[in-house]
Design a protein around this motif. Sequence first.
Motif, PDB file in Angstrom:
ATOM      1  N   GLN A 148       0.822  -1.204   0.000  1.00 46.57           N
ATOM      2  CA  GLN A 148       0.000   0.000   0.000  1.00 46.57           C
ATOM      3  C   GLN A 148       0.857   1.256   0.000  1.00 46.57           C
ATOM      4  OE1 GLN A 148      -2.842  -1.338   3.355  1.00 46.57           O
ATOM      5  NE2 GLN A 148      -4.067   0.096   2.170  1.00 46.57           N
ATOM      6  N   SER A 149       2.069   1.165  -0.526  1.00 43.51           N
ATOM      7  CA  SER A 149       2.960   2.322  -0.527  1.00 43.51           C
ATOM      8  C   SER A 149       2.355   3.449  -1.360  1.00 43.51           C
ATOM      9  CB  SER A 149       4.325   1.935  -1.093  1.00 43.51           C
ATOM     10  OG  SER A 149       4.200   1.441  -2.415  1.00 43.51           O
ATOM     11  N   PRO A 150       2.689   4.709  -1.042  1.00 45.40           N
ATOM     12  CA  PRO A 150       2.158   5.836  -1.815  1.00 45.40           C
ATOM     13  C   PRO A 150       2.502   5.708  -3.299  1.00 45.40           C
ATOM     14  CG  PRO A 150       3.260   6.604   0.177  1.00 45.40           C
ATOM     15  CD  PRO A 150       3.572   5.144   0.053  1.00 45.40           C
ATOM     16  N   VAL A 151       1.599   6.178  -4.145  1.00 41.74           N
ATOM     17  CA  VAL A 151       1.808   6.117  -5.589  1.00 41.74           C
ATOM     18  C   VAL A 151       2.417   7.440  -6.053  1.00 41.74           C
ATOM     19  CG1 VAL A 151       0.717   5.841  -7.843  1.00 41.74           C
ATOM     20  CG2 VAL A 151      -0.106   4.514  -5.885  1.00 41.74           C
ATOM     21  N   ARG A 152       3.698   7.391  -6.392  1.00 43.53           N
ATOM     22  CA  ARG A 152       4.374   8.587  -6.898  1.00 43.53           C
ATOM     23  C   ARG A 152       4.356   8.628  -8.423  1.00 43.53           C
ATOM     24  NH1 ARG A 152       7.402   6.932  -2.400  1.00 43.53           N
ATOM     25  NH2 ARG A 152       7.415   8.475  -0.717  1.00 43.53           N
ATOM     26  N   PHE A 186      -5.943  -0.034  -9.022  1.00 46.14           N
ATOM     27  CA  PHE A 186      -5.092   0.926  -9.715  1.00 46.14           C
ATOM     28  C   PHE A 186      -5.416   2.323  -9.191  1.00 46.14           C
ATOM     29  CE2 PHE A 186      -3.940  -2.155 -13.093  1.00 46.14           C
ATOM     30  CZ  PHE A 186      -2.573  -1.868 -13.127  1.00 46.14           C
ATOM     31  N   ILE A 187      -4.446   2.895  -8.475  1.00 44.13           N
ATOM     32  CA  ILE A 187      -4.629   4.171  -7.810  1.00 44.13           C
ATOM     33  C   ILE A 187      -3.915   5.268  -8.609  1.00 44.13           C
ATOM     34  CG2 ILE A 187      -4.292   5.454  -5.662  1.00 44.13           C
ATOM     35  CD1 ILE A 187      -6.199   3.075  -5.451  1.00 44.13           C
ATOM     36  N   LEU A 188      -4.608   6.366  -8.836  1.00 44.43           N
ATOM     37  CA  LEU A 188      -3.979   7.516  -9.473  1.00 44.43           C
ATOM     38  C   LEU A 188      -3.002   8.163  -8.504  1.00 44.43           C
ATOM     39  CD1 LEU A 188      -7.026   9.208 -11.250  1.00 44.43           C
ATOM     40  CD2 LEU A 188      -5.290   7.747 -12.287  1.00 44.43           C
ATOM     41  N   GLY A 189      -1.869   8.632  -9.023  1.00 47.73           N
ATOM     42  CA  GLY A 189      -0.882   9.288  -8.185  1.00 47.73           C
ATOM     43  C   GLY A 189      -1.392  10.601  -7.630  1.00 47.73           C
ATOM     44  N   ASP A 190      -0.766  11.036  -6.537  1.00 48.48           N
ATOM     45  CA  ASP A 190      -1.201  12.276  -5.892  1.00 48.48           C
ATOM     46  C   ASP A 190      -1.094  13.477  -6.825  1.00 48.48           C
ATOM     47  OD1 ASP A 190      -1.679  10.857  -3.604  1.00 48.48           O
ATOM     48  OD2 ASP A 190       0.271  11.278  -2.700  1.00 48.48           O
TER      49      ASP A 190
END
Length: 317
Positions: free
Chosen positions: A137-141, A271-275
């Motif tokens: 679950q690491s941040p998505v860069r 699939f998570i969009l980056g910040d």
Amino acid sequence: MKRVLPPTNLFLAFEAAARHRNFSRAAEELGISQPAVSRAVASLEEAIGVKLFLRSGPRVRLTTRGAELSGLMSNSFDAIEKLIASWKDKESGRKPVLLSISSSMAAHWLIPRLFDFRLAFPDVDLRFELIAGGVGQSPVRADLGLRRFPETAKAPPESHFLDEIIQPVAALDYIKRMGTLDQPRRNRTHTLITLSDHWCDWDTFARLAGLELPPNHKTMVFSDYSVALQSALNGQGIVLGWLSVTSRLLRYRSLLAASDKGLNTRATFNFILGDQTPVGSIAGDVREWLCAEVGKDVAKIGKGGRLHSFECHVLVS
């Protein structure tokens, strides 16, 4: 005012040596000799009055301040590369999308589809940030990243890629030769392929899925899931298959289910969009395409893939 800094070539030699943790490899990259890299680093240390490396024979290790400077330089060079790349992309009219996924998913799920991807997105340059182990679950860069969400965590519904389903899989020639886990051939010893230091090893899977492992099985242990899958594809044994990676292999029968037992952990891959990814960007369209592709796989997996709604349940924090 004039900048009071040592010559730029000293910093370039240091950055390469710090990145490779090796003076010889840095020399190869820069096209100079290893002694020249060593002299440049020594000159930089002398100029700034700080020890940057701890040397022990051919091996070098960054000091605390060396690691601090290395991180700053790497981030700066990365930013410069991205800026220049963005200029080139604007000139060419191309749209870059940086995708963060596991190396195993890239090798076995996405790369075989790149021709279809280019047909769907002729103006998009797909770039990769590969993760060697589990995506977690690491941040998505990146612009878009696949991440695992346990049942207790909430993910945006539009980001859902696939439930976490695990089942034993093997190549057809292995199953013909050795049988399945449920129906092994007589006087044959199964080889179970597993990952080192992973929460779901064969014993854990067997306990949660209600599977009885062969009493005299052999094991093959790998640290990289892509290699473990390749070993199974080569007919070396049975591996635990995560459907998020193996769906295409099951769809085209490169791998088959080696047991009727399976495990649905109730976790999901999303699939998570980056910040920093703008709402309405091309990354959202890429996500829709990726999710549609895995949906096609699941719809096509038939009796040979034995895709069931496995009811075994485990919470993984």
